[in-house]
Design a protein around this motif. Structure first.
Motif, short mmCIF file in Angstrom:
data_model
loop_
_atom_site.label_atom_id
_atom_site.label_comp_id
_atom_site.label_asym_id
_atom_site.label_seq_id
_atom_site.Cartn_x
_atom_site.Cartn_y
_atom_site.Cartn_z
N UNK A 252 0.82 -1.21 0.00
CA UNK A 252 0.00 0.00 0.00
C UNK A 252 0.86 1.26 0.00
N UNK A 253 2.00 1.21 0.63
CA UNK A 253 2.90 2.37 0.62
C UNK A 253 3.39 2.64 -0.80
N UNK A 254 3.78 1.57 -1.50
CA UNK A 254 4.23 1.72 -2.89
C UNK A 254 3.10 2.24 -3.77
N UNK A 255 1.91 1.64 -3.62
CA UNK A 255 0.77 2.07 -4.43
C UNK A 255 0.41 3.52 -4.15
N UNK A 256 0.47 3.93 -2.88
CA UNK A 256 0.15 5.30 -2.50
C UNK A 256 1.16 6.28 -3.08
N UNK A 257 2.44 5.92 -3.02
CA UNK A 257 3.48 6.81 -3.54
C UNK A 257 3.36 6.99 -5.06
N UNK A 258 3.11 5.89 -5.77
CA UNK A 258 2.94 5.99 -7.22
C UNK A 258 1.70 6.81 -7.55
N UNK A 259 0.61 6.56 -6.81
CA UNK A 259 -0.63 7.30 -7.04
C UNK A 259 -0.44 8.79 -6.81
N UNK A 260 0.29 9.14 -5.78
CA UNK A 260 0.56 10.56 -5.50
C UNK A 260 1.35 11.20 -6.63
N UNK A 261 2.26 10.44 -7.22
CA UNK A 261 3.04 10.97 -8.34
C UNK A 261 2.17 11.14 -9.58
N UNK A 262 1.02 10.45 -9.59
CA UNK A 262 0.05 10.60 -10.68
C UNK A 262 -1.09 11.52 -10.28
N UNK A 263 -0.87 12.29 -9.21
CA UNK A 263 -1.80 13.33 -8.75
C UNK A 263 -3.09 12.77 -8.17
N UNK A 264 -2.99 11.62 -7.52
CA UNK A 264 -4.14 11.04 -6.83
C UNK A 264 -3.83 10.91 -5.35
N UNK A 265 -4.78 11.31 -4.51
CA UNK A 265 -4.60 11.23 -3.06
C UNK A 265 -5.56 10.22 -2.45
N UNK A 266 -5.88 9.19 -3.22
CA UNK A 266 -6.88 8.20 -2.80
C UNK A 266 -6.52 7.55 -1.47
N UNK A 267 -5.27 7.19 -1.30
CA UNK A 267 -4.87 6.50 -0.07
C UNK A 267 -4.89 7.42 1.15
#
Length: 273
Positions: A252-267
Motif C-alpha cells: 500500500x505504501x508503494x501504491x500510494x506513492x505511485x498514485x501521488x506521483x500521478x496526482x491522486x490522493x486516494x490513499x
C-alpha cells in the motif's frame, strides 16, 4: 470546450456521460487485444453480448479508419497498424512501467516474493512487468498475461473501480470454477468488489492455482481513476490470508506513492484502522 458548448444531455452531476459508441470501440479493442488473434463478427458479438449487426457496424467503421484490419481470406478482424503509432505516443507520454520499476524491486527485496505490475484494461488487468523472486524456485507471471476479472486479485481490483455496467456485464457471464476456492458466484463477487473499494487491496488464495496466492493494491491517477495494480505472487504459505500487516503496508505504501506521483490522493482518504 466551453460549458455553453456542451450538450446538456451529455452532462450529469458527476461529469460527462460515457457515450455507448465510444465504450463499444474500446470493448472491441480490449477483446481483440486479449485474444491475440483475429476474431470474426459472430465471435466478437458473443464475447461482448451485443447484437451482431451493431458489432459489424463498429468493426466496419474502425476498419475504414485504420484502427482495425481485416484478413481477406477469413474476413476476421485484427488490430490495425494505426494503433502502433498511438501506442508509441502513449508510451512516451505515460510509462507506468518506468515509474513503478524501482517500487517493484523494493517490494521484491522486502517481501521475498515476485513483484507484479498490471495495467487496467476496462474490466480486467494486463500484467506488464514482473520482478522475479531471488529464490532458487520462484513463482512468476509472464508480462502479457491478461488476468481473469472475477477470480484474480489484479482483475477483481480493476473491476472494483469500474463502472456499474461493466461490473454487471462480468457478473452476467459464465464464471468457470477453476479450483474449489474460485470465487464464481455473482452475489459473492459483488460483495468482494465492495470490500476491495473499502480496504484498497485484494488477494486470491488458490482461486486459479491451488497453493498459489496473489496480493495487490490499486494504483490511481487524478480523480481516483484506477490505472493499474502493484502486488506480489507466491506460495500461499508465504502470502497468507489475511496478509501480514508489514506485507500489506509495503504494497500500500508503494501504491500510494505511485498514485501521488500521478496526482491522486486516494490513499490519504482511506480511514485509519
Amino acid at each position: 470546450m466551453k460549458a455553453e458548448d456542451k450538450d446538456p444531455k451529455e452532462v450529469t452531476a458527476t461529469g460527462p456521460v460515457l457515450l455507448e459508441s465510444v465504450e463499444m470501440v474500446f470493448r472491441l479493442l480490449d477483446e481483440l487485444t486479449a485474444a491475440r488473434r483475429p476474431l470474426g463478427v459472430t465471435e466478437l458479438a458473443q464475447l461482448m453480448q451485443t447484437a451482431k449487426p451493431r458489432t459489424y457496424r463498429h468493426l466496419a467503421s474502425m476498419r475504414q479508419l485504420g484502427i482495425l484490419e481485416q484478413d481477406p481470406s477469413t474476413e476476421k478482424y485484427l488490430l490495425g497498424s494505426r494503433l502502433v503509432a498511438y501506442g508509441e505516443a502513449a508510451s512516451e507520454q505515460f510509462d507506468l512501467r518506468a515509474l513503478a520499476d524501482p517500487y517493484l524491486t523494493r517490494i521484491r527485496d522486502n517481501t521475498g516474493q515476485s513483484a507484479l505490475l498490471a495495467v487496467a484494461q476496462h474490466e480486467s488487468a494486463l500484467v506488464v512487468s514482473c520482478v522475479e523472486s531471488k529464490a532458487n524456485v520462484c513463482i512468476s507471471v509472464k508480462p502479457g498475461n491478461r488476468v481473469l476479472p472475477y477470480c484474480s486479485a489484479q482483475g477483481r481490483t480493476v473491476l472494483a473501480f469500474a463502472d456499474a455496467a461493466t461490473q454487471q456485464r462480468v457478473m452476467r457471464r459464465k464464471m468457470p470454477r477453476l479450483t474449489d476456492k474460485t470465487l464464481c458466484d455473482p452475489e459473492a463477487l459483488a460483495q468482494r468488489l465492495a470490500l476491495i473499494r473499502e480496504r484498497l487491496y485484494d488477494d486470491a488464495d488458490g482461486e486459479i492455482t491451488v497453493g498459489i496466492n496473489a496480493l495487490c493494491c490499486p494504483i490511481f491517477r487524478e480523480n481516483d481513476v484506477i490505472v493499474g495494480t502493484i502486488g506480489i505472487v507466491g506460495p500461499s504459505s508465504a502470502i497468507p490470508v489475511p496478509p501480514p500487516a508489514n506485507m500489506l503496508k509495503e504494497l500500500q505504501s508503494a501504491a500510494a506513492e505511485i498514485s501521488e506521483r500521478l496526482h491522486a490522493a486516494t490513499y490519504n482518504k482511506k480511514p485509519a484502522r
